[in-house]
Design a protein around this motif. Structure first.
Motif, PDB file in Angstrom:
ATOM      1  N   THR A 139       0.719  -1.218  -0.073  1.00 26.96           N
ATOM      2  CA  THR A 139      -0.139  -0.002   0.057  1.00 26.96           C
ATOM      3  C   THR A 139       0.946   1.142  -0.137  1.00 26.96           C
ATOM      4  N   GLU A 140       0.198   2.317  -0.254  1.00 28.45           N
ATOM      5  CA  GLU A 140       1.002   3.591   0.275  1.00 28.45           C
ATOM      6  C   GLU A 140       1.896   3.585   1.454  1.00 28.45           C
ATOM      7  N   ASP A 141       1.417   2.965   2.519  1.00 27.06           N
ATOM      8  CA  ASP A 141       2.052   3.009   3.693  1.00 27.06           C
ATOM      9  C   ASP A 141       3.035   1.845   3.940  1.00 27.06           C
ATOM     10  N   PHE A 142       2.956   1.036   3.384  1.00 32.39           N
ATOM     11  CA  PHE A 142       3.757  -0.176   3.748  1.00 32.39           C
ATOM     12  C   PHE A 142       4.125  -1.002   2.213  1.00 32.39           C
ATOM     13  N   VAL A 143       5.391  -1.693   2.263  1.00 33.51           N
ATOM     14  CA  VAL A 143       5.642  -2.704   1.193  1.00 33.51           C
ATOM     15  C   VAL A 143       5.851  -3.959   1.616  1.00 33.51           C
ATOM     16  N   THR A 144       5.851  -5.118   0.993  1.00 31.83           N
ATOM     17  CA  THR A 144       6.021  -6.356   1.506  1.00 31.83           C
ATOM     18  C   THR A 144       7.429  -6.770   0.736  1.00 31.83           C
ATOM     19  N   ALA A 145       8.345  -6.290   1.033  1.00 32.41           N
ATOM     20  CA  ALA A 145       9.640  -6.727   0.309  1.00 32.41           C
ATOM     21  C   ALA A 145      10.690  -7.751   1.003  1.00 32.41           C
ATOM     22  N   LEU A 146       9.991  -7.897   2.290  1.00 31.97           N
ATOM     23  CA  LEU A 146      10.823  -8.923   3.000  1.00 31.97           C
ATOM     24  C   LEU A 146      10.841 -10.474   2.469  1.00 31.97           C
ATOM     25  N   PRO A 147      11.778 -11.233   2.604  1.00 32.24           N
ATOM     26  CA  PRO A 147      11.644 -12.675   1.900  1.00 32.24           C
ATOM     27  C   PRO A 147      10.954 -13.490   2.833  1.00 32.24           C
ATOM     28  N   TYR A 148      10.059 -12.967   3.650  1.00 37.49           N
ATOM     29  CA  TYR A 148       9.548 -13.803   4.505  1.00 37.49           C
ATOM     30  C   TYR A 148       8.106 -13.055   5.008  1.00 37.49           C
ATOM     31  N   GLY A 149       7.107 -14.092   5.483  1.00 36.02           N
ATOM     32  CA  GLY A 149       5.991 -13.529   6.099  1.00 36.02           C
ATOM     33  C   GLY A 149       4.881 -12.583   5.150  1.00 36.02           C
ATOM     34  N   VAL A 150       5.153 -12.998   3.790  1.00 42.97           N
ATOM     35  CA  VAL A 150       4.175 -12.093   3.083  1.00 42.97           C
ATOM     36  C   VAL A 150       2.641 -13.261   2.825  1.00 42.97           C
ATOM     37  N   TYR A 151       2.891 -14.381   3.060  1.00 41.79           N
ATOM     38  CA  TYR A 151       1.750 -15.443   3.000  1.00 41.79           C
ATOM     39  C   TYR A 151       1.377 -16.000   4.183  1.00 41.79           C
ATOM     40  N   ALA A 152       0.123 -16.498   4.292  1.00 39.74           N
ATOM     41  CA  ALA A 152      -0.243 -17.254   5.746  1.00 39.74           C
ATOM     42  C   ALA A 152      -1.406 -18.119   5.135  1.00 39.74           C
ATOM     43  N   LYS A 153      -1.542 -19.022   5.919  1.00 39.88           N
ATOM     44  CA  LYS A 153      -2.615 -20.130   5.590  1.00 39.88           C
ATOM     45  C   LYS A 153      -3.406 -20.544   6.915  1.00 39.88           C
ATOM     46  N   LEU A 154      -4.823 -20.634   6.850  1.00 44.26           N
ATOM     47  CA  LEU A 154      -5.661 -20.898   7.806  1.00 44.26           C
ATOM     48  C   LEU A 154      -6.341 -21.997   7.382  1.00 44.26           C
ATOM     49  N   VAL A 155      -6.254 -23.006   8.139  1.00 47.39           N
ATOM     50  CA  VAL A 155      -7.199 -24.501   7.899  1.00 47.39           C
ATOM     51  C   VAL A 155      -7.879 -24.587   9.032  1.00 47.39           C
ATOM     52  N   PHE A 156      -9.246 -24.911   8.684  1.00 43.88           N
ATOM     53  CA  PHE A 156     -10.037 -25.237   9.772  1.00 43.88           C
ATOM     54  C   PHE A 156     -11.364 -26.288   9.292  1.00 43.88           C
ATOM     55  N   SER A 157     -12.129 -26.981  10.543  1.00 48.13           N
ATOM     56  CA  SER A 157     -13.273 -27.756  10.028  1.00 48.13           C
ATOM     57  C   SER A 157     -13.912 -27.945  11.598  1.00 48.13           C
ATOM     58  N   SER A 158     -14.841 -28.790  11.566  1.00 45.73           N
ATOM     59  CA  SER A 158     -15.500 -29.276  12.773  1.00 45.73           C
ATOM     60  C   SER A 158     -15.114 -30.664  13.084  1.00 45.73           C
ATOM     61  N   ARG A 159     -14.332 -31.185  12.347  1.00 45.20           N
ATOM     62  CA  ARG A 159     -13.908 -32.501  12.537  1.00 45.20           C
ATOM     63  C   ARG A 159     -13.561 -33.076  13.909  1.00 45.20           C
ATOM     64  N   LEU A 160     -13.972 -33.974  14.542  1.00 43.94           N
ATOM     65  CA  LEU A 160     -13.473 -34.672  15.586  1.00 43.94           C
ATOM     66  C   LEU A 160     -12.759 -35.752  15.125  1.00 43.94           C
ATOM     67  N   GLU A 161     -11.678 -35.894  16.052  1.00 45.73           N
ATOM     68  CA  GLU A 161     -10.647 -37.410  16.069  1.00 45.73           C
ATOM     69  C   GLU A 161     -10.660 -37.837  17.305  1.00 45.73           C
ATOM     70  N   LYS A 162     -10.561 -39.185  17.179  1.00 40.72           N
ATOM     71  CA  LYS A 162     -10.446 -40.120  18.271  1.00 40.72           C
ATOM     72  C   LYS A 162      -9.358 -39.617  19.377  1.00 40.72           C
ATOM     73  N   PRO A 163      -9.795 -39.449  20.682  1.00 41.25           N
ATOM     74  CA  PRO A 163      -8.705 -38.899  21.470  1.00 41.25           C
ATOM     75  C   PRO A 163      -7.970 -40.196  22.141  1.00 41.25           C
ATOM     76  N   ASP A 164      -6.540 -39.760  22.407  1.00 39.64           N
ATOM     77  CA  ASP A 164      -6.019 -40.921  23.019  1.00 39.64           C
ATOM     78  C   ASP A 164      -6.345 -41.586  24.323  1.00 39.64           C
ATOM     79  N   TRP A 165      -7.200 -40.955  25.129  1.00 37.87           N
ATOM     80  CA  TRP A 165      -7.775 -41.620  26.174  1.00 37.87           C
ATOM     81  C   TRP A 165      -8.797 -42.728  25.817  1.00 37.87           C
TER      82      TRP A 165
END
Length: 275
Positions: A139-165
């Motif tokens: 944007t006019e205020d910020f650039v994204t020129a660093l070689p890291y931290g430009v991308y992010a990922k969010l993964v979600f569900s409502s799936r249950l998995e069998k607990p160890d107990w």
């Protein structure tokens, strides 16, 4: 004599210099995702599940961003966009609230937690995960020129998995199903059952409480007004659901004429059994 001459030369040089202006290197400030290693094992991703709060219709996940540069005395704007590619399988409006056009770094600040509102209204989330891939753009205020931290990922569900107990109480809980697990969570809570030492009497009490719920959910509902049972087929089939999230949190209850009792029915259309 030599020392006097040297002193005079140094003094003359100092007084003749006057005020020296040093040029400052000017560059735009960067903005990047700044995930905490203790909160996520991956530097660019967050994993979220509605599995342990299935009654919620929505929840908020925060993406941490940070500037690389100087803090200033006025607000500044940055932009976050969703990468519409094959990796972004979540649908805006159905799985998450569309992003704002811009987000603001407040004056005299260098960080912000960007809220991403997730929706728990798609029943398919009980069987699969969806993902959103984000990218910071200049944007006019910020650039994204660093070689890291430009991308992010969010993964979600409502799936249950069998607990160890579960393995430790399988002689009582019997075969695992996500429906049985969800019924345990809504009637008991997220309480692991460890059958050792001083835990045993309390856990036996918990098991009996769960057993009574499975046998007679109609009585349970009377003291749990956040839930409701509606008739599907008179005296033969009912559905238990959360009033807060009636779309996705629904459990079928069916009369068994041979056993002369009602059973919950799981995702495989089988009875929810419990010793």
């Amino acid at each position: 004599m030599k020392q006097t001459i040297l002193f005079l030369l140094v003094a003359s040089a100092l007084f003749s210099c006057g005020e020296v202006e040093i040029d400052r290197y000017e560059t735009s400030d960067n903005i990047y995702f700044d995930f905490d290693d203790e909160e996520t094992s991956d530097r660019d991703s967050v994993v979220f599940s509605f599995a342990y709060t299935p009654e919620k219709v929505s929840d908020t996940v925060y993406l941490p961003v940070r500037i690389s540069g100087l803090r200033v005395s006025h607000d500044r704007l940055f932009k976050l966009t969703v990468l519409e590619d094959s990796l972004s399988t979540a649908t805006p409006g159905l799985h998450y609230k569309p992003l704002e056009d811009f987000y603001m770094i407040p004056a005299d600040s260098g960080t912000l937690r960007v809220p991403v509102i997730l929706y728990n209204q798609d029943t398919l989330l009980q069987d699969k995960s969806v993902a959103v891939h984000f990218m910071l753009v200049p944007t006019e205020d910020f650039v994204t020129a660093l070689p890291y931290g430009v991308y992010a990922k969010l993964v979600f569900s409502s799936r249950l998995e069998k607990p160890d107990w579960w393995a430790g109480v399988e002689s009582v809980f019997m075969d695992y199903s996500r429906t049985k697990h969800q019924l345990y969570l809504i009637s008991i809570g997220n309480i692991p059952l460890i059958m050792e030492g001083a835990n045993i009497p309390y856990n036996l009490f918990i098991m009996d409480k769960f057993r009574r719920f499975l046998i007679d959910p109609f009585t349970w509902v009377q003291s749990n007004p956040d839930y409701q049972i509606d008739t599907i087929v008179d005296d033969q089939e009912y559905v238990l659901f959360s009033k807060a999230n009636p779309t996705t949190l629904r459990f079928k209850i069916r009369w068994d004429n041979d056993a002369k009792r009602y059973y919950f029915i799981d995702e495989n259309n089988s009875k929810v059994l419990f010793n």
